[in-house]
Design an enzyme around this catalytic site. Structure first.
Site, PDB file in Angstrom:
ATOM      1  N   ASP A  49       0.820  -1.204   0.000  1.00  0.00           N
ATOM      2  CA  ASP A  49       0.000   0.000   0.000  1.00  0.00           C
ATOM      3  C   ASP A  49       0.858   1.260   0.000  1.00  0.00           C
ATOM      4  O   ASP A  49       0.346   2.374  -0.115  1.00  0.00           O
ATOM      5  CB  ASP A  49      -0.997   0.003   1.161  1.00  0.00           C
ATOM      6  CG  ASP A  49      -0.338  -0.132   2.527  1.00  0.00           C
ATOM      7  OD1 ASP A  49       0.905  -0.128   2.607  1.00  0.00           O
ATOM      8  OD2 ASP A  49      -1.078  -0.259   3.523  1.00  0.00           O
ATOM      9  N   SER A  50       2.177   1.080   0.066  1.00  0.00           N
ATOM     10  CA  SER A  50       3.098   2.198  -0.124  1.00  0.00           C
ATOM     11  C   SER A  50       2.915   2.822  -1.502  1.00  0.00           C
ATOM     12  O   SER A  50       3.369   3.950  -1.741  1.00  0.00           O
ATOM     13  CB  SER A  50       4.548   1.728   0.044  1.00  0.00           C
ATOM     14  OG  SER A  50       4.799   0.560  -0.726  1.00  0.00           O
ATOM     15  N   ASP A  88      -1.167  -6.101  -0.506  1.00  0.00           N
ATOM     16  CA  ASP A  88      -1.627  -5.569   0.780  1.00  0.00           C
ATOM     17  C   ASP A  88      -3.137  -5.368   0.792  1.00  0.00           C
ATOM     18  O   ASP A  88      -3.717  -4.865  -0.184  1.00  0.00           O
ATOM     19  CB  ASP A  88      -0.991  -4.200   1.040  1.00  0.00           C
ATOM     20  CG  ASP A  88       0.315  -4.294   1.798  1.00  0.00           C
ATOM     21  OD1 ASP A  88       0.636  -5.376   2.320  1.00  0.00           O
ATOM     22  OD2 ASP A  88       1.023  -3.274   1.880  1.00  0.00           O
ATOM     23  N   LYS A 118      -1.509  -9.526   2.420  1.00  0.00           N
ATOM     24  CA  LYS A 118      -0.789  -9.130   3.629  1.00  0.00           C
ATOM     25  C   LYS A 118      -1.649  -8.160   4.413  1.00  0.00           C
ATOM     26  O   LYS A 118      -2.306  -7.300   3.830  1.00  0.00           O
ATOM     27  CB  LYS A 118       0.553  -8.469   3.300  1.00  0.00           C
ATOM     28  CG  LYS A 118       1.358  -8.083   4.570  1.00  0.00           C
ATOM     29  CD  LYS A 118       2.764  -7.634   4.235  1.00  0.00           C
ATOM     30  CE  LYS A 118       2.831  -6.267   3.651  1.00  0.00           C
ATOM     31  NZ  LYS A 118       2.370  -5.192   4.594  1.00  0.00           N
ATOM     32  N   GLU A 120      -1.731  -5.895   8.360  1.00  0.00           N
ATOM     33  CA  GLU A 120      -0.948  -5.405   9.484  1.00  0.00           C
ATOM     34  C   GLU A 120      -1.639  -5.695  10.808  1.00  0.00           C
ATOM     35  O   GLU A 120      -2.862  -5.761  10.885  1.00  0.00           O
ATOM     36  CB  GLU A 120      -0.730  -3.885   9.346  1.00  0.00           C
ATOM     37  CG  GLU A 120       0.074  -3.499   8.123  1.00  0.00           C
ATOM     38  CD  GLU A 120       0.317  -1.996   8.023  1.00  0.00           C
ATOM     39  OE1 GLU A 120       0.907  -1.574   7.017  1.00  0.00           O
ATOM     40  OE2 GLU A 120      -0.085  -1.258   8.950  1.00  0.00           O
ATOM     41  N   GLU A 187       8.969  -4.860  10.612  1.00  0.00           N
ATOM     42  CA  GLU A 187       9.383  -3.538  10.145  1.00  0.00           C
ATOM     43  C   GLU A 187       9.795  -2.636  11.298  1.00  0.00           C
ATOM     44  O   GLU A 187       9.104  -2.552  12.318  1.00  0.00           O
ATOM     45  CB  GLU A 187       8.271  -2.857   9.349  1.00  0.00           C
ATOM     46  CG  GLU A 187       8.676  -1.472   8.861  1.00  0.00           C
ATOM     47  CD  GLU A 187       7.718  -0.851   7.865  1.00  0.00           C
ATOM     48  OE1 GLU A 187       7.958   0.300   7.455  1.00  0.00           O
ATOM     49  OE2 GLU A 187       6.724  -1.513   7.494  1.00  0.00           O
TER      50      GLU A 187
END
Length: 272
Positions: A49-50, A88, A118, A120, A187
């Protein structure tokens, strides 16, 4: 007569089996073009999502939408052949409930053809991870510094600077592994803690700003190529493409202005 060799993609079980072995090479990609470049060497391509920041100029990853992730994810899948593609789940698409997470993850996988999603979060997301994996969706977890929670952290802050923080981070990592995640991104975690988590877990850890002892490493492609104007301390720039691109663009602009482009080799002439 030539025989076409079918290339087999890396799968979630194959990535999980890399625990303790040759380090996993992972990079981000957001387009078919960059995916082709990365696919030649990477075991895993993350459509992170960056992309909200790198490709769309947004101030954080929070602006990524499910439609945005599907658009870029499908492009990366089309541009790759051998690496596992992980996409993501964006902020707001999975936190509400396991059922909502499943609906969005299923749509993402169906419309992109990716091999895993993915998400978080540590212990608080264990139920959701178990719900997804129990229904056939491979999940890569992400603990430590989680960018979608940057507002709660008060910024992009290294995790585990104080020993008192270690227990909670270790508990998060263990919880996602027990819930069924096949790998976990660590991270922004201090090196000794990342090494300790890697030694403890039975699934691969993929570090970004963590430890060389992790089972793999991931970086944002544009950061390591030298395309991003500012990068975190943990990034090593393996190229300076922004400088080369700026020079090439300036050369083109000058050639247009002095009419040396297009030249004889760049135009079409009639046959007679």
């Amino acid at each position: 007569m030539s025989v076409e060799v079918q290339v087999k993609r890396q799968s979630a079980p194959a990535i999980r089996a890399r625990k303790g072995g040759v380090p996993i090479v992972a990079l981000t990609a957001y387009s078919a073009l960059t995916a082709r470049l990365v696919d030649a060497v990477a075991d895993l391509i993350l459509v992170g999502d960056s992309l909200a920041m790198v490709e769309h100029g947004l101030p954080s990853t929070l602006g990524a939408t499910l439609d945005m992730m599907i658009l870029h994810g499908a492009s990366v899948v089309r541009g790759s052949a051998r690496a596992q593609v992980v996409v993501d789940l964006p902020f707001g698409s999975y936190e509400e409930s396991p059922a909502v997470a499943f609906r969005n993850a299923a749509r993402l996988m169906a419309e992109t053809g990716c091999g895993a999603v993915k998400l978080e979060g540590g212990a608080r997301m264990a139920e959701t991870i178990g719900f997804l994996t129990g229904r056939g969706i491979p999940v890569m977890a992400h603990v430590g510094l989680t960018p979608q929670a940057v507002m709660s952290f008060g910024g992009f802050k290294t995790q585990g600077r104080e020993r008192a923080e270690w227990e909670a981070i270790e508990r998060d990592a263990q919880a996602v592994a027990e819930a069924g995640a096949y790998a976990v991104v660590l991270e922004g975690v201090v090196e000794p803690l990342a090494a300790r988590i890697t030694e403890t877990l039975d699934i691969p850890t993929i570090g970004i700003g963590a430890s060389a002892t992790c089972d793999g490493q991931i970086l944002v492609l544009e950061d390591m190529l030298g395309l991003s104007p500012r990068v975190p301390r943990f990034v090593h720039r393996y190229g300076a493409l922004a400088d080369h691109a700026a020079e090439a663009i300036a050369s083109y602009a000058q050639a247009v202005r002095d009419r040396s482009f297009p030249g004889p080799d760049n135009v079409y002439q009639p046959k007679n």
